[in-house]
Design a protein around this motif. Sequence first.
Motif, PDB file in Angstrom:
ATOM      1  N   ILE A  80       0.838  -1.209   0.000  1.00  0.00           N
ATOM      2  CA  ILE A  80       0.000   0.000   0.000  1.00  0.00           C
ATOM      3  C   ILE A  80       0.870   1.256   0.000  1.00  0.00           C
ATOM      4  CG2 ILE A  80      -1.660   1.327   1.354  1.00  0.00           C
ATOM      5  CD1 ILE A  80      -2.835  -1.366   2.292  1.00  0.00           C
ATOM      6  N   ASN A  81       1.926   1.245   0.828  1.00  0.00           N
ATOM      7  CA  ASN A  81       2.821   2.403   0.862  1.00  0.00           C
ATOM      8  C   ASN A  81       3.536   2.591  -0.474  1.00  0.00           C
ATOM      9  OD1 ASN A  81       2.201   3.008   3.538  1.00  0.00           O
ATOM     10  ND2 ASN A  81       3.815   1.699   4.334  1.00  0.00           N
ATOM     11  N   PHE A  82       3.894   1.448  -1.105  1.00  0.00           N
ATOM     12  CA  PHE A  82       4.546   1.545  -2.417  1.00  0.00           C
ATOM     13  C   PHE A  82       3.596   2.155  -3.444  1.00  0.00           C
ATOM     14  CE2 PHE A  82       5.374  -0.370  -6.591  1.00  0.00           C
ATOM     15  CZ  PHE A  82       6.671   0.096  -6.805  1.00  0.00           C
ATOM     16  N   ILE A  83       2.329   1.681  -3.423  1.00  0.00           N
ATOM     17  CA  ILE A  83       1.339   2.242  -4.357  1.00  0.00           C
ATOM     18  C   ILE A  83       1.109   3.717  -4.069  1.00  0.00           C
ATOM     19  CG2 ILE A  83      -1.070   2.114  -5.089  1.00  0.00           C
ATOM     20  CD1 ILE A  83      -0.931  -0.918  -4.502  1.00  0.00           C
ATOM     21  N   LYS A  84       0.978   4.046  -2.765  1.00  0.00           N
ATOM     22  CA  LYS A  84       0.812   5.451  -2.404  1.00  0.00           C
ATOM     23  C   LYS A  84       2.021   6.283  -2.841  1.00  0.00           C
ATOM     24  CE  LYS A  84      -2.241   4.946   1.605  1.00  0.00           C
ATOM     25  NZ  LYS A  84      -2.369   5.146   3.075  1.00  0.00           N
ATOM     26  N   GLY A  85       3.223   5.680  -2.651  1.00  0.00           N
ATOM     27  CA  GLY A  85       4.427   6.394  -3.066  1.00  0.00           C
ATOM     28  C   GLY A  85       4.465   6.644  -4.564  1.00  0.00           C
ATOM     29  N   GLN A  86       4.029   5.609  -5.335  1.00  0.00           N
ATOM     30  CA  GLN A  86       3.988   5.779  -6.790  1.00  0.00           C
ATOM     31  C   GLN A  86       2.977   6.850  -7.185  1.00  0.00           C
ATOM     32  OE1 GLN A  86       5.996   4.329  -9.088  1.00  0.00           O
ATOM     33  NE2 GLN A  86       7.126   3.478  -7.373  1.00  0.00           N
ATOM     34  N   ILE A  87       1.802   6.791  -6.526  1.00  0.00           N
ATOM     35  CA  ILE A  87       0.772   7.804  -6.819  1.00  0.00           C
ATOM     36  C   ILE A  87       1.282   9.192  -6.443  1.00  0.00           C
ATOM     37  CG2 ILE A  87      -1.539   8.614  -6.196  1.00  0.00           C
ATOM     38  CD1 ILE A  87      -2.305   5.655  -5.788  1.00  0.00           C
ATOM     39  N   PHE A  88       1.916   9.286  -5.260  1.00  0.00           N
ATOM     40  CA  PHE A  88       2.454  10.582  -4.830  1.00  0.00           C
ATOM     41  C   PHE A  88       3.549  11.050  -5.779  1.00  0.00           C
ATOM     42  CE2 PHE A  88       5.621  12.982  -2.367  1.00  0.00           C
ATOM     43  CZ  PHE A  88       4.828  14.024  -1.926  1.00  0.00           C
ATOM     44  N   ARG A  89       4.386  10.092  -6.245  1.00  0.00           N
ATOM     45  CA  ARG A  89       5.463  10.461  -7.172  1.00  0.00           C
ATOM     46  C   ARG A  89       4.896  10.985  -8.483  1.00  0.00           C
ATOM     47  NH1 ARG A  89       7.998   8.135 -11.264  1.00  0.00           N
ATOM     48  NH2 ARG A  89       6.792   6.229 -11.005  1.00  0.00           N
ATOM     49  N   VAL A  90       3.850  10.272  -8.991  1.00  0.00           N
ATOM     50  CA  VAL A  90       3.224  10.723 -10.239  1.00  0.00           C
ATOM     51  C   VAL A  90       2.605  12.104 -10.052  1.00  0.00           C
ATOM     52  CG1 VAL A  90       1.368  10.242 -11.870  1.00  0.00           C
ATOM     53  CG2 VAL A  90       2.844   8.389 -11.080  1.00  0.00           C
ATOM     54  N   ARG A  91       1.900  12.273  -8.926  1.00  0.00           N
ATOM     55  CA  ARG A  91       1.294  13.587  -8.664  1.00  0.00           C
ATOM     56  C   ARG A  91       2.351  14.662  -8.502  1.00  0.00           C
ATOM     57  NH1 ARG A  91      -3.494  12.184  -4.238  1.00  0.00           N
ATOM     58  NH2 ARG A  91      -4.886  11.060  -5.673  1.00  0.00           N
ATOM     59  N   GLU A  92       3.443  14.301  -7.814  1.00  0.00           N
ATOM     60  CA  GLU A  92       4.505  15.284  -7.603  1.00  0.00           C
ATOM     61  C   GLU A  92       5.169  15.652  -8.926  1.00  0.00           C
ATOM     62  OE1 GLU A  92       6.759  17.820  -5.159  1.00  0.00           O
ATOM     63  OE2 GLU A  92       4.951  16.653  -4.786  1.00  0.00           O
TER      64      GLU A  92
END
Length: 292
Positions: free
Chosen positions: A169-181
């Motif tokens: 979940i943290n990895f997915i959140k990190g990927q989503i946050f990275r894409v958003r960032e």
Amino acid sequence: MKKIKWLFSFKYIYIISLIYFFLGYFYPNLLQINNIYLYIKEYFGIYEKLLWIFLVGYGFSMFMKNPNKRVVLKTRLFFIIILGIATGYLYLLDSLKEQTEKTIDSIQQYVIQVGLLNINLGYIELYTFLKIFPNVKTNVFAGSLIFIIFLSMIVICGKMIRKLIVSVINFIKGQIFRVREERRLKEEQIRLEKQAKLEKDIYDEICNIQKAYQEKDRLEMEIEEVELEGNTENELILQVNISEEFEENLENIVIEDDKKDDVERINEDDDISIQIPEKERDISTVGISTAN
């Protein structure tokens, strides 16, 4: 008395027995002489390794001070045994799909052949399987085994699974946050570029306006200089004319003053000439009167 209680406590008796049990694999003892290890291998098969894990883990749990951790460890040890047994059952059940003959004798022979010769599940595993299989539907048995395996995995690796799920979940959140960032940085970069371009356009416009005003001021200064030069020449001409007129007027005034002086002088002369005879007349008069 305390030493006797310490010596005969279950915990230390268990540890001493466990050490004696494992020493029998390397050194002759009463268990090895009575072929206990051979019976364990025949009846437990590959589950002998699970038996070692259970015995060592159970002994380790006795020395744990935290009762909650001790209960958790014991529970996991029991479910390791359950997981191993359920996995063996499921393996045998899956192997029976290749069995064309469905008679009890053929199934028993096939189970003994696969269970003992292929992976050596042990007599206890095979005996219990042959007792359960004829009395239970295959689908129900398979579903129950899958559920037991899943539950055992949750109990044994619950913390690891939770960490794994949290990590995923943290990895997915990190990927989503990275894409958003990245998207935000890209939009910010585009915005900054637009702002820089706008500021540059404004600056260029201001520079052009300043240049226009400077050019206008320069032209006005040149015009003023030209006008000033023209006015200076006109003033010089005017001053020359004024000086000439002033000189002429001054000469005229001087001439007129001279004329006036001459006239006054003539008048004065006339007055003197007139005054002298009068004086003489008076003198003569006086003389005559004296003579008389």
